[in-house]
Design a protein around this motif. Structure first.
Motif, short mmCIF file in Angstrom:
data_model
loop_
_atom_site.label_atom_id
_atom_site.label_comp_id
_atom_site.label_asym_id
_atom_site.label_seq_id
_atom_site.Cartn_x
_atom_site.Cartn_y
_atom_site.Cartn_z
N PHE A 113 -4.67 -4.32 -10.16
CA PHE A 113 -5.54 -3.86 -11.25
C PHE A 113 -6.13 -2.48 -10.92
CE2 PHE A 113 -6.32 -8.57 -12.16
CZ PHE A 113 -5.34 -8.60 -13.13
N LYS A 114 -6.52 -2.28 -9.68
CA LYS A 114 -7.05 -0.99 -9.27
C LYS A 114 -6.00 0.11 -9.42
CE LYS A 114 -10.50 -2.36 -5.78
NZ LYS A 114 -10.85 -2.21 -4.34
N SER A 115 -4.79 -0.17 -8.95
CA SER A 115 -3.72 0.82 -8.97
C SER A 115 -3.32 1.18 -10.39
CB SER A 115 -2.50 0.30 -8.20
OG SER A 115 -2.84 0.03 -6.85
N VAL A 116 -3.11 0.17 -11.24
CA VAL A 116 -2.72 0.43 -12.62
C VAL A 116 -3.83 1.18 -13.35
CG1 VAL A 116 -2.12 -0.64 -14.83
CG2 VAL A 116 -1.14 -1.53 -12.71
N GLY A 117 -5.08 0.83 -13.06
CA GLY A 117 -6.20 1.56 -13.65
C GLY A 117 -6.17 3.04 -13.30
N THR B 25 0.83 -1.21 0.00
CA THR B 25 0.00 0.00 0.00
C THR B 25 0.87 1.26 0.00
OG1 THR B 25 -1.74 -1.18 1.21
CG2 THR B 25 -1.83 1.23 1.22
N ILE B 26 1.94 1.25 0.77
CA ILE B 26 2.86 2.40 0.81
C ILE B 26 3.48 2.62 -0.57
CG2 ILE B 26 5.04 3.24 1.76
CD1 ILE B 26 4.30 1.79 4.38
N LEU B 27 3.88 1.53 -1.24
CA LEU B 27 4.47 1.65 -2.57
C LEU B 27 3.47 2.25 -3.56
CD1 LEU B 27 6.64 1.07 -4.74
CD2 LEU B 27 5.63 -1.21 -4.99
N LEU C 209 6.57 0.11 -11.81
CA LEU C 209 6.69 0.06 -10.35
C LEU C 209 5.42 -0.46 -9.71
CD1 LEU C 209 8.59 3.42 -9.69
CD2 LEU C 209 9.48 1.11 -9.40
N SER C 210 4.27 -0.12 -10.30
CA SER C 210 2.99 -0.54 -9.74
C SER C 210 2.78 -2.05 -9.87
CB SER C 210 1.84 0.21 -10.42
OG SER C 210 0.60 -0.12 -9.83
#
Length: 405
Positions: A128-132, A64-66, A96-97
Protein backbone atom coordinates in the motif's frame (compact mmCIF):
# COMPACT_ATOMS: atom_id res chain seq x y z
CA UNK A 1 12.92 -17.09 25.04
CA UNK A 2 11.12 -13.83 24.16
CA UNK A 3 8.94 -13.88 21.05
CA UNK A 4 10.32 -11.08 18.86
CA UNK A 5 7.30 -10.80 16.61
CA UNK A 6 6.11 -7.19 16.92
CA UNK A 7 3.86 -6.39 19.89
CA UNK A 8 3.14 -10.01 20.80
CA UNK A 9 4.22 -9.90 24.45
CA UNK A 10 5.44 -7.46 27.14
CA UNK A 11 9.03 -8.71 26.82
CA UNK A 12 9.21 -7.34 23.28
CA UNK A 13 8.40 -3.85 24.56
CA UNK A 14 11.02 -4.05 27.29
CA UNK A 15 13.76 -4.95 24.80
CA UNK A 16 12.61 -2.30 22.32
CA UNK A 17 12.40 0.51 24.90
CA UNK A 18 15.83 -0.38 26.29
CA UNK A 19 17.23 -0.26 22.75
CA UNK A 20 15.54 3.09 22.09
CA UNK A 21 16.64 4.67 25.39
CA UNK A 22 19.71 6.43 23.87
CA UNK A 23 17.49 7.86 21.11
CA UNK A 24 15.02 9.12 23.72
CA UNK A 25 17.81 10.86 25.64
CA UNK A 26 19.21 12.43 22.46
CA UNK A 27 15.79 13.77 21.48
CA UNK A 28 15.09 15.09 24.99
CA UNK A 29 18.09 17.36 24.43
CA UNK A 30 16.49 18.69 21.24
CA UNK A 31 18.63 16.79 18.73
CA UNK A 32 17.78 14.29 15.99
CA UNK A 33 18.73 10.63 16.30
CA UNK A 34 17.72 9.17 12.94
CA UNK A 35 20.93 7.23 12.46
CA UNK A 36 20.54 5.43 15.79
CA UNK A 37 16.80 4.84 15.32
CA UNK A 38 17.51 3.39 11.87
CA UNK A 39 20.07 0.97 13.33
CA UNK A 40 17.60 -0.13 16.02
CA UNK A 41 14.85 -0.56 13.42
CA UNK A 42 16.98 -2.79 11.22
CA UNK A 43 18.15 -4.86 14.19
CA UNK A 44 14.56 -5.52 15.25
CA UNK A 45 13.56 -6.26 11.67
CA UNK A 46 16.38 -8.81 11.53
CA UNK A 47 15.29 -10.38 14.83
CA UNK A 48 11.70 -10.41 13.61
CA UNK A 49 12.69 -12.71 10.71
CA UNK A 50 15.33 -14.70 12.58
CA UNK A 51 15.30 -18.46 13.11
CA UNK A 52 12.54 -20.39 11.37
CA UNK A 53 11.30 -17.20 9.68
CA UNK A 54 14.61 -16.48 7.92
CA UNK A 55 13.05 -17.08 4.50
CA UNK A 56 10.61 -14.24 5.19
CA UNK A 57 13.57 -11.95 5.81
CA UNK A 58 15.08 -12.95 2.46
CA UNK A 59 11.70 -12.32 0.81
CA UNK A 60 11.55 -8.87 2.43
CA UNK A 61 14.99 -8.00 1.04
CA UNK A 62 13.99 -9.12 -2.47
CA UNK A 63 10.69 -7.27 -2.18
CA UNK A 64 12.43 -4.05 -1.09
CA UNK A 65 14.86 -4.25 -4.03
CA UNK A 66 11.93 -4.67 -6.45
CA UNK A 67 9.98 -1.71 -5.03
CA UNK A 68 13.12 0.42 -4.98
CA UNK A 69 13.75 -0.33 -8.66
CA UNK A 70 10.14 0.22 -9.76
CA UNK A 71 9.62 3.51 -7.92
CA UNK A 72 13.05 4.96 -8.74
CA UNK A 73 12.70 4.10 -12.45
CA UNK A 74 9.15 5.47 -12.62
CA UNK A 75 10.22 8.69 -10.87
CA UNK A 76 13.09 9.07 -13.32
CA UNK A 77 10.68 8.53 -16.22
CA UNK A 78 8.29 11.15 -14.82
CA UNK A 79 11.01 13.79 -14.46
CA UNK A 80 12.89 13.20 -17.75
CA UNK A 81 10.27 12.30 -20.35
CA UNK A 82 8.67 15.07 -22.40
CA UNK A 83 5.26 13.36 -22.14
CA UNK A 84 5.38 11.75 -18.68
CA UNK A 85 1.60 11.23 -18.30
CA UNK A 86 1.37 8.19 -20.56
CA UNK A 87 -0.86 5.56 -19.03
CA UNK A 88 1.27 2.56 -20.04
CA UNK A 89 4.37 3.16 -17.86
CA UNK A 90 2.14 4.06 -14.92
CA UNK A 91 0.15 0.82 -15.30
CA UNK A 92 3.30 -1.26 -15.54
CA UNK A 93 4.71 0.41 -12.43
CA UNK A 94 1.54 -0.38 -10.47
CA UNK A 95 1.37 -3.96 -11.80
CA UNK A 96 4.99 -4.67 -10.91
CA UNK A 97 4.52 -3.11 -7.47
CA UNK A 98 1.46 -5.18 -6.55
CA UNK A 99 2.60 -8.39 -8.27
CA UNK A 100 4.29 -9.91 -5.16
CA UNK A 101 1.18 -9.28 -3.05
CA UNK A 102 -1.11 -10.82 -5.68
CA UNK A 103 1.13 -13.91 -5.86
CA UNK A 104 1.16 -14.22 -2.06
CA UNK A 105 -2.62 -13.82 -1.78
CA UNK A 106 -3.55 -16.32 -4.50
CA UNK A 107 -0.83 -18.95 -4.12
CA UNK A 108 -2.75 -20.89 -1.39
CA UNK A 109 -5.74 -21.12 -3.74
CA UNK A 110 -3.71 -22.98 -6.36
CA UNK A 111 -1.18 -24.72 -4.12
CA UNK A 112 -3.30 -26.81 -1.74
CA UNK A 113 -3.33 -24.09 0.91
CA UNK A 114 0.46 -23.73 1.00
CA UNK A 115 1.84 -20.21 1.43
CA UNK A 116 4.04 -18.54 -1.15
CA UNK A 117 7.79 -18.53 -0.54
CA UNK A 118 7.91 -14.80 -1.33
CA UNK A 119 5.47 -13.90 1.44
CA UNK A 120 6.44 -12.16 4.68
CA UNK A 121 4.75 -10.44 7.60
CA UNK A 122 3.61 -6.97 6.55
CA UNK A 123 3.73 -7.36 2.77
CA UNK A 124 0.25 -5.83 2.37
CA UNK A 125 1.07 -2.65 4.26
CA UNK A 126 4.35 -2.19 2.41
CA UNK A 127 2.55 -2.65 -0.91
CA UNK A 128 0.00 0.00 0.00
CA UNK A 129 2.85 2.39 0.79
CA UNK A 130 4.64 1.64 -2.49
CA UNK A 131 1.56 1.93 -4.70
CA UNK A 132 0.64 5.16 -2.92
CA UNK A 133 4.04 6.58 -3.84
CA UNK A 134 3.56 5.61 -7.50
CA UNK A 135 0.12 7.24 -7.55
CA UNK A 136 1.40 10.46 -6.01
CA UNK A 137 4.41 10.48 -8.32
CA UNK A 138 2.05 10.30 -11.30
CA UNK A 139 0.00 13.14 -9.82
CA UNK A 140 3.16 15.25 -9.52
CA UNK A 141 2.92 15.45 -5.74
CA UNK A 142 6.21 13.53 -5.37
CA UNK A 143 8.84 15.03 -7.66
CA UNK A 144 12.06 13.42 -6.46
CA UNK A 145 13.17 9.98 -5.37
CA UNK A 146 15.37 9.96 -2.25
CA UNK A 147 16.77 6.44 -1.76
CA UNK A 148 17.46 6.75 1.98
CA UNK A 149 14.13 8.41 2.76
CA UNK A 150 12.32 5.81 0.68
CA UNK A 151 13.89 2.97 2.68
CA UNK A 152 13.17 4.75 5.97
CA UNK A 153 9.55 5.19 4.92
CA UNK A 154 9.00 1.70 3.53
CA UNK A 155 10.78 -0.14 6.36
CA UNK A 156 9.69 2.06 9.26
CA UNK A 157 9.76 -0.59 11.96
CA UNK A 158 6.81 0.39 14.23
CA UNK A 159 4.25 0.11 11.41
CA UNK A 160 5.70 -2.63 9.21
CA UNK A 161 3.57 -5.51 10.49
CA UNK A 162 0.21 -3.98 11.39
CA UNK A 163 0.02 -0.45 10.02
CA UNK A 164 -1.25 2.25 10.20
CA UNK A 165 -0.61 2.96 6.51
CA UNK A 166 1.29 6.23 6.27
CA UNK A 167 1.74 8.48 3.23
CA UNK A 168 5.23 9.30 1.97
CA UNK A 169 4.91 13.10 1.94
CA UNK A 170 3.45 13.21 5.43
CA UNK A 171 6.10 10.83 6.76
CA UNK A 172 8.96 12.71 5.04
CA UNK A 173 7.86 16.05 6.50
CA UNK A 174 7.42 14.54 9.94
CA UNK A 175 10.63 12.54 9.86
CA UNK A 176 12.80 15.46 8.76
CA UNK A 177 11.68 17.93 11.39
CA UNK A 178 13.82 18.60 14.44
CA UNK A 179 11.69 18.73 17.58
CA UNK A 180 12.52 20.97 20.48
CA UNK A 181 12.91 19.36 23.87
CA UNK A 182 9.43 20.55 24.87
CA UNK A 183 7.82 19.28 21.67
CA UNK A 184 9.42 15.87 22.00
CA UNK A 185 8.48 15.63 25.68
CA UNK A 186 4.83 16.16 24.74
CA UNK A 187 5.07 13.61 21.93
CA UNK A 188 6.83 11.11 24.21
CA UNK A 189 4.04 11.52 26.75
CA UNK A 190 1.45 10.77 24.05
CA UNK A 191 3.44 7.72 22.99
CA UNK A 192 3.66 6.28 26.50
CA UNK A 193 -0.05 6.94 27.07
CA UNK A 194 -0.88 5.11 23.82
CA UNK A 195 1.34 2.18 24.80
CA UNK A 196 -0.45 1.77 28.13
CA UNK A 197 -3.85 2.06 26.45
CA UNK A 198 -2.73 -0.51 23.87
CA UNK A 199 -1.75 -2.89 26.70
CA UNK A 200 -5.23 -2.51 28.19
CA UNK A 201 -6.89 -3.07 24.81
CA UNK A 202 -4.87 -6.05 23.57
CA UNK A 203 -3.54 -7.87 26.63
CA UNK A 204 -6.46 -7.35 29.02
CA UNK A 205 -9.78 -6.58 27.29
CA UNK A 206 -8.86 -8.34 24.03
CA UNK A 207 -7.64 -11.35 26.02
CA UNK A 208 -10.96 -11.68 27.85
CA UNK A 209 -13.03 -11.45 24.67
CA UNK A 210 -10.75 -13.45 22.36
CA UNK A 211 -9.18 -16.09 24.59
CA UNK A 212 -11.58 -16.60 27.49
CA UNK A 213 -15.08 -15.92 26.15
CA UNK A 214 -15.02 -16.37 22.38
CA UNK A 215 -14.08 -20.10 22.40
CA UNK A 216 -16.84 -20.79 24.91
CA UNK A 217 -19.63 -19.13 22.91
CA UNK A 218 -18.30 -20.74 19.71
CA UNK A 219 -18.45 -24.13 21.39
CA UNK A 220 -22.02 -23.46 22.51
CA UNK A 221 -22.99 -22.44 18.97
CA UNK A 222 -21.40 -25.56 17.47
CA UNK A 223 -23.26 -27.77 19.96
CA UNK A 224 -26.57 -26.01 19.19
CA UNK A 225 -26.45 -26.10 15.40
CA UNK A 226 -29.05 -28.85 15.19
CA UNK A 227 -31.93 -26.40 15.55
CA UNK A 228 -32.32 -22.80 14.44
CA UNK A 229 -33.91 -21.52 17.65
CA UNK A 230 -31.31 -23.26 19.82
CA UNK A 231 -28.50 -21.83 17.69
CA UNK A 232 -29.67 -18.22 17.49
CA UNK A 233 -28.59 -16.93 20.91
CA UNK A 234 -25.14 -18.58 20.99
CA UNK A 235 -24.55 -17.25 17.47
CA UNK A 236 -25.47 -13.74 18.61
CA UNK A 237 -22.95 -14.20 21.40
CA UNK A 238 -20.28 -15.19 18.88
CA UNK A 239 -21.12 -12.12 16.78
CA UNK A 240 -20.73 -9.63 19.62
CA UNK A 241 -17.80 -11.37 21.27
CA UNK A 242 -15.79 -11.64 18.05
CA UNK A 243 -16.56 -8.01 17.12
CA UNK A 244 -15.31 -6.80 20.50
CA UNK A 245 -12.20 -8.98 20.26
CA UNK A 246 -11.45 -7.79 16.71
CA UNK A 247 -11.69 -4.15 17.74
CA UNK A 248 -9.65 -4.32 20.94
CA UNK A 249 -6.96 -6.54 19.43
CA UNK A 250 -6.55 -4.51 16.25
CA UNK A 251 -6.91 -1.13 17.96
CA UNK A 252 -4.32 -2.31 20.49
CA UNK A 253 -1.85 -3.10 17.72
CA UNK A 254 -2.48 0.30 16.15
CA UNK A 255 -1.91 2.05 19.47
CA UNK A 256 1.37 0.17 19.89
CA UNK A 257 2.51 1.27 16.43
CA UNK A 258 1.52 4.88 17.11
CA UNK A 259 3.13 4.82 20.55
CA UNK A 260 6.49 3.49 19.35
CA UNK A 261 6.37 5.92 16.42
CA UNK A 262 5.86 8.77 18.88
CA UNK A 263 8.84 7.58 20.94
CA UNK A 264 10.85 7.76 17.70
CA UNK A 265 9.62 11.30 17.02
CA UNK A 266 7.06 10.45 14.32
CA UNK A 267 3.32 11.18 14.61
CA UNK A 268 1.97 8.19 12.71
CA UNK A 269 -1.70 8.80 11.79
CA UNK A 270 -4.37 7.21 13.95
CA UNK A 271 -6.32 4.19 12.76
CA UNK A 272 -9.46 4.35 14.90
CA UNK A 273 -11.65 7.28 15.88
CA UNK A 274 -14.47 5.98 18.11
CA UNK A 275 -16.01 3.77 15.38
CA UNK A 276 -18.78 2.48 17.63
CA UNK A 277 -20.51 5.87 17.72
CA UNK A 278 -20.90 5.94 13.93
CA UNK A 279 -24.38 6.94 12.75
CA UNK A 280 -24.21 5.11 9.42
CA UNK A 281 -21.87 2.82 7.52
CA UNK A 282 -20.16 5.71 5.68
CA UNK A 283 -19.42 7.33 9.00
CA UNK A 284 -18.10 3.99 10.25
CA UNK A 285 -15.55 3.69 7.44
CA UNK A 286 -14.38 7.21 8.23
CA UNK A 287 -13.60 5.97 11.76
CA UNK A 288 -12.55 2.29 11.42
CA UNK A 289 -9.08 1.34 10.14
CA UNK A 290 -8.98 4.87 8.78
CA UNK A 291 -5.63 4.68 7.01
CA UNK A 292 -6.77 1.62 5.05
CA UNK A 293 -10.24 2.95 4.21
CA UNK A 294 -8.79 6.33 3.16
CA UNK A 295 -6.17 4.54 1.03
CA UNK A 296 -8.85 2.54 -0.78
CA UNK A 297 -11.01 5.65 -1.10
CA UNK A 298 -8.25 7.84 -2.56
CA UNK A 299 -6.41 5.34 -4.77
CA UNK A 300 -9.21 3.04 -5.95
CA UNK A 301 -12.68 4.56 -5.52
CA UNK A 302 -11.88 8.17 -6.45
CA UNK A 303 -9.68 7.21 -9.39
CA UNK A 304 -12.30 4.78 -10.70
CA UNK A 305 -14.99 7.48 -10.48
CA UNK A 306 -12.72 10.06 -12.12
CA UNK A 307 -11.83 7.66 -14.95
CA UNK A 308 -15.48 6.81 -15.68
CA UNK A 309 -16.54 10.47 -15.61
CA UNK A 310 -13.56 11.70 -17.66
CA UNK A 311 -14.24 9.22 -20.45
CA UNK A 312 -18.04 9.58 -20.07
CA UNK A 313 -18.55 5.84 -19.94
CA UNK A 314 -21.56 6.24 -17.64
CA UNK A 315 -23.61 9.41 -17.28
CA UNK A 316 -25.54 8.75 -14.09
CA UNK A 317 -23.43 9.76 -11.09
CA UNK A 318 -25.37 7.55 -8.69
CA UNK A 319 -24.64 4.51 -10.87
CA UNK A 320 -20.96 5.47 -11.02
CA UNK A 321 -20.79 5.79 -7.23
CA UNK A 322 -22.55 2.44 -6.72
CA UNK A 323 -20.21 0.65 -9.11
CA UNK A 324 -17.31 2.31 -7.29
CA UNK A 325 -18.55 0.91 -3.98
CA UNK A 326 -18.87 -2.60 -5.44
CA UNK A 327 -15.35 -2.44 -6.90
CA UNK A 328 -13.89 -0.95 -3.73
CA UNK A 329 -15.30 -3.43 -1.26
CA UNK A 330 -14.93 -6.42 -3.54
CA UNK A 331 -11.21 -5.68 -3.79
CA UNK A 332 -11.05 -5.12 -0.04
CA UNK A 333 -12.75 -8.47 0.58
CA UNK A 334 -10.45 -10.34 -1.81
CA UNK A 335 -7.45 -8.62 -0.23
CA UNK A 336 -8.37 -10.18 3.11
CA UNK A 337 -8.47 -13.62 1.50
CA UNK A 338 -9.84 -15.67 -1.40
CA UNK A 339 -12.42 -17.55 0.69
CA UNK A 340 -16.14 -16.99 0.18
CA UNK A 341 -16.80 -15.26 3.48
CA UNK A 342 -14.29 -12.47 2.82
CA UNK A 343 -15.85 -11.85 -0.57
CA UNK A 344 -19.37 -11.89 0.90
CA UNK A 345 -18.13 -9.52 3.62
CA UNK A 346 -17.00 -7.08 0.92
CA UNK A 347 -20.23 -7.38 -1.08
CA UNK A 348 -22.26 -6.93 2.11
CA UNK A 349 -20.52 -3.64 2.93
CA UNK A 350 -20.87 -2.43 -0.66
CA UNK A 351 -24.61 -3.18 -0.53
CA UNK A 352 -25.05 -1.37 2.79
CA UNK A 353 -23.07 1.62 1.43
CA UNK A 354 -25.34 1.79 -1.63
CA UNK A 355 -28.47 1.57 0.55
CA UNK A 356 -27.07 4.19 2.92
CA UNK A 357 -26.44 6.60 0.04
CA UNK A 358 -29.99 6.04 -1.22
CA UNK A 359 -31.38 6.62 2.26
CA UNK A 360 -29.38 9.83 2.74
CA UNK A 361 -30.59 11.17 -0.61
CA UNK A 362 -34.18 10.34 0.30
CA UNK A 363 -33.78 11.86 3.76
CA UNK A 364 -32.30 15.06 2.31
CA UNK A 365 -35.19 15.35 -0.12
CA UNK A 366 -37.75 14.85 2.63
CA UNK A 367 -35.94 16.38 5.58
CA UNK A 368 -39.18 17.56 7.17
CA UNK A 369 -40.32 13.96 7.58
CA UNK A 370 -37.46 12.88 9.80
CA UNK A 371 -36.78 14.54 13.16
CA UNK A 372 -33.22 14.81 14.43
CA UNK A 373 -32.96 14.35 18.19
CA UNK A 374 -31.17 12.30 20.80
CA UNK A 375 -33.44 9.29 20.28
CA UNK A 376 -32.94 9.11 16.49
CA UNK A 377 -29.19 9.57 16.92
CA UNK A 378 -28.98 6.72 19.44
CA UNK A 379 -31.09 4.49 17.19
CA UNK A 380 -28.82 5.26 14.22
CA UNK A 381 -25.75 4.36 16.29
CA UNK A 382 -27.31 1.09 17.48
CA UNK A 383 -28.42 0.08 13.98
CA UNK A 384 -24.99 0.84 12.56
CA UNK A 385 -23.16 -1.04 15.33
CA UNK A 386 -25.33 -4.14 14.89
CA UNK A 387 -24.94 -4.03 11.11
CA UNK A 388 -21.16 -3.87 11.52
CA UNK A 389 -21.16 -6.70 14.09
CA UNK A 390 -23.14 -8.89 11.69
CA UNK A 391 -20.58 -8.17 8.96
CA UNK A 392 -17.80 -9.16 11.36
CA UNK A 393 -19.59 -12.45 12.02
CA UNK A 394 -19.36 -13.10 8.27
CA UNK A 395 -15.72 -11.93 8.27
CA UNK A 396 -14.78 -14.24 11.15
CA UNK A 397 -15.28 -17.38 9.07
CA UNK A 398 -17.22 -18.99 11.90
CA UNK A 399 -20.26 -19.47 9.66
CA UNK A 400 -18.07 -21.52 7.32
CA UNK A 401 -17.14 -23.82 10.22
CA UNK A 402 -20.74 -23.91 11.41
CA UNK A 403 -22.34 -24.77 8.07
CA UNK A 404 -19.75 -26.69 6.09
CA UNK A 405 -17.48 -28.47 8.59
Amino acid sequence: MINLQPYENPGYFILLMVALLPAIIIRLYGHRSHWYETVVSFIFLFLMFDGKDWHQGVALIGYTILQYAVISLYTRYRTKEKSPNKFGPFCWAVILSIAPLVVVKFTPLFNNGQSSIIGFLGISYLTFKSVGMIMETRDGAIKEFHPVKFLQFLLFMPTISSGPIDRYRRFEKDYDRTLTSEQYTDLLGKGIERLFLGFAYKFIIGYFFGTMWLPQVQRMAMQSRGGFLDLSWPLVGVMYCYSAYLFFDFAGYSLFAMGISNVMGVETPRNFNYPWISRNIKDFWNRWHMTLSFWFRDYIYMRFVFFIMKHRLIKNRVTIANLGYLLLFLIMGIWHGETWYYIVYGIFHATVMILTDAWLRFKKKHKDWFPSNAFTRVMAILMTANTVCFSFLIFSGFLDRLWFH
